[in-house]
Design a protein around this motif. Structure first.
Motif, PDB file in Angstrom:
ATOM      1  N   ARG A 104       5.256   5.146  -7.446  1.00 50.82           N
ATOM      2  CA  ARG A 104       4.398   4.053  -7.902  1.00 50.82           C
ATOM      3  C   ARG A 104       5.013   3.404  -9.151  1.00 50.82           C
ATOM      4  O   ARG A 104       5.093   2.189  -9.261  1.00 50.82           O
ATOM      5  CB  ARG A 104       2.991   4.558  -8.200  1.00 50.82           C
ATOM      6  CG  ARG A 104       2.029   3.475  -8.703  1.00 50.82           C
ATOM      7  CD  ARG A 104       0.652   4.067  -9.027  1.00 50.82           C
ATOM      8  NE  ARG A 104       0.092   4.847  -7.945  1.00 50.82           N
ATOM      9  CZ  ARG A 104      -0.576   4.345  -6.904  1.00 50.82           C
ATOM     10  NH1 ARG A 104      -0.766   3.056  -6.822  1.00 50.82           N
ATOM     11  NH2 ARG A 104      -1.051   5.145  -5.969  1.00 50.82           N
ATOM     12  N   LYS A 105       5.459   4.232 -10.090  1.00 51.21           N
ATOM     13  CA  LYS A 105       6.082   3.718 -11.326  1.00 51.21           C
ATOM     14  C   LYS A 105       7.337   2.908 -11.002  1.00 51.21           C
ATOM     15  O   LYS A 105       7.572   1.848 -11.590  1.00 51.21           O
ATOM     16  CB  LYS A 105       6.421   4.868 -12.275  1.00 51.21           C
ATOM     17  CG  LYS A 105       5.216   5.500 -12.902  1.00 51.21           C
ATOM     18  CD  LYS A 105       5.623   6.671 -13.787  1.00 51.21           C
ATOM     19  CE  LYS A 105       4.392   7.389 -14.301  1.00 51.21           C
ATOM     20  NZ  LYS A 105       4.729   8.616 -15.025  1.00 51.21           N
ATOM     21  N   CYS A 136       1.548   8.612   0.544  1.00 53.27           N
ATOM     22  CA  CYS A 136       2.456   9.741   0.346  1.00 53.27           C
ATOM     23  C   CYS A 136       1.852  11.023   0.910  1.00 53.27           C
ATOM     24  O   CYS A 136       0.652  11.248   0.822  1.00 53.27           O
ATOM     25  CB  CYS A 136       2.737   9.946  -1.137  1.00 53.27           C
ATOM     26  SG  CYS A 136       3.449   8.518  -1.964  1.00 53.27           S
ATOM     27  N   LYS A 192       0.887  -1.156   0.000  1.00 54.20           N
ATOM     28  CA  LYS A 192       0.000   0.000   0.000  1.00 54.20           C
ATOM     29  C   LYS A 192       0.929   1.210   0.000  1.00 54.20           C
ATOM     30  O   LYS A 192       1.823   1.302   0.832  1.00 54.20           O
ATOM     31  CB  LYS A 192      -0.868  -0.021   1.259  1.00 54.20           C
ATOM     32  CG  LYS A 192      -1.792   1.171   1.394  1.00 54.20           C
ATOM     33  CD  LYS A 192      -2.613   1.040   2.674  1.00 54.20           C
ATOM     34  CE  LYS A 192      -3.548   2.201   2.855  1.00 54.20           C
ATOM     35  NZ  LYS A 192      -4.321   2.052   4.101  1.00 54.20           N
ATOM     36  N   LEU A 193       0.752   2.130  -0.932  1.00 54.21           N
ATOM     37  CA  LEU A 193       1.605   3.316  -1.043  1.00 54.21           C
ATOM     38  C   LEU A 193       0.878   4.515  -0.452  1.00 54.21           C
ATOM     39  O   LEU A 193      -0.251   4.829  -0.844  1.00 54.21           O
ATOM     40  CB  LEU A 193       1.968   3.563  -2.508  1.00 54.21           C
ATOM     41  CG  LEU A 193       2.851   4.760  -2.815  1.00 54.21           C
ATOM     42  CD1 LEU A 193       4.196   4.666  -2.091  1.00 54.21           C
ATOM     43  CD2 LEU A 193       3.069   4.863  -4.336  1.00 54.21           C
ATOM     44  N   VAL A 252       1.184  -2.538  -6.408  1.00 56.13           N
ATOM     45  CA  VAL A 252       0.715  -1.481  -5.506  1.00 56.13           C
ATOM     46  C   VAL A 252      -0.786  -1.677  -5.352  1.00 56.13           C
ATOM     47  O   VAL A 252      -1.528  -1.637  -6.335  1.00 56.13           O
ATOM     48  CB  VAL A 252       1.054  -0.081  -6.054  1.00 56.13           C
ATOM     49  CG1 VAL A 252       0.513   1.000  -5.138  1.00 56.13           C
ATOM     50  CG2 VAL A 252       2.566   0.058  -6.245  1.00 56.13           C
ATOM     51  N   CYS A 299       3.486  10.344  -4.872  1.00 55.95           N
ATOM     52  CA  CYS A 299       3.234   8.935  -5.196  1.00 55.95           C
ATOM     53  C   CYS A 299       3.451   8.579  -6.662  1.00 55.95           C
ATOM     54  O   CYS A 299       3.827   7.441  -6.959  1.00 55.95           O
ATOM     55  CB  CYS A 299       1.815   8.548  -4.795  1.00 55.95           C
ATOM     56  SG  CYS A 299       1.612   8.239  -3.037  1.00 55.95           S
ATOM     57  N   SER A 329      -4.116  -0.932  -2.545  1.00 57.46           N
ATOM     58  CA  SER A 329      -4.572  -0.203  -1.354  1.00 57.46           C
ATOM     59  C   SER A 329      -4.970  -1.123  -0.201  1.00 57.46           C
ATOM     60  O   SER A 329      -5.125  -0.665   0.919  1.00 57.46           O
ATOM     61  CB  SER A 329      -5.736   0.727  -1.705  1.00 57.46           C
ATOM     62  OG  SER A 329      -6.842  -0.035  -2.156  1.00 57.46           O
TER      63      SER A 329
END
Length: 182
Positions: A69-70, A59, A56-57, A79, A65, A81
């Motif tokens: 993310r890339k 920021c 889960k990212l 990635v 992000c 949630s």
């Protein structure tokens, strides 16, 4: 004492009790046992365990992000949630207390990061392997660290300001092997 990590997470049992699966990474770490707390995870096995479980990212601010993310996706990391493991990115003053982020203001030999932030987040103080504080860093100084807790692994890319946290997080997209054995 010798501690060991499987896929970047500190083992909770002795080495003779572990049955490895194909592809798992084992790393050994020799350091002081008494009066030094570990974080329960290390960045040196990147992209494991993130690659096997996804993340889960989170920021702060949110626009950070996009490039991160890339980088994670390019490293083969999903990635998601709903993932248990997290990557939290942002200046220390913006992410302190976020979703599983440990307190990094106590001394670095007791918080697991071997570094600490001053109360205002404007200085990062690294600690040597023996647990002694070193000269404080200011002006876009960053930290990338991993912490294991019962809810999963939390990777923290942070710093004294937004630029420092962005730089710490960009290591995810750095040339392959940059974090190996760190």
């Amino acid at each position: 004492s010798w501690l060991f990590y499987v896929d970047g997470v500190e083992a909770e049992v002795g080495a003779t009790s572990i049955r490895l699966k194909p592809g798992q990474v084992v790393q050994w770490d020799f350091h002081a046992w008494q009066n030094v707390r570990t974080s329960g995870a290390i960045v040196g096995a990147y992209p494991l365990p993130l690659k096997t479980r996804g993340v889960k990212l989170i920021c702060a601010p949110r626009p950070l992000c996009g490039p991160i993310r890339k980088d994670l996706i390019a490293a083969g990391i999903a990635v998601n949630s709903r993932a248990k493991d997290r990557v939290v990115v942002g200046a220390w003053r913006d992410i302190e207390g976020f979703d599983g982020v440990p307190d990094l203001t106590p001394p670095g030999d007791s918080n697991g990061a071997f570094a600490r932030f001053t109360a205002n987040g404007q200085m990062l103080i690294p600690y040597a392997a023996d647990g002694s504080p070193q000269k404080g860093l200011v002006n876009s100084s960053g930290l990338l660290a991993a912490f294991a807790n019962p809810d999963g692994v939390v990777w923290v890319a942070t710093g004294t300001d937004e630029d420092a946290s962005r730089s710490a997080a960009r290591v995810f997209g750095a040339e392959k092997g940059k974090l190996k054995y760190r």
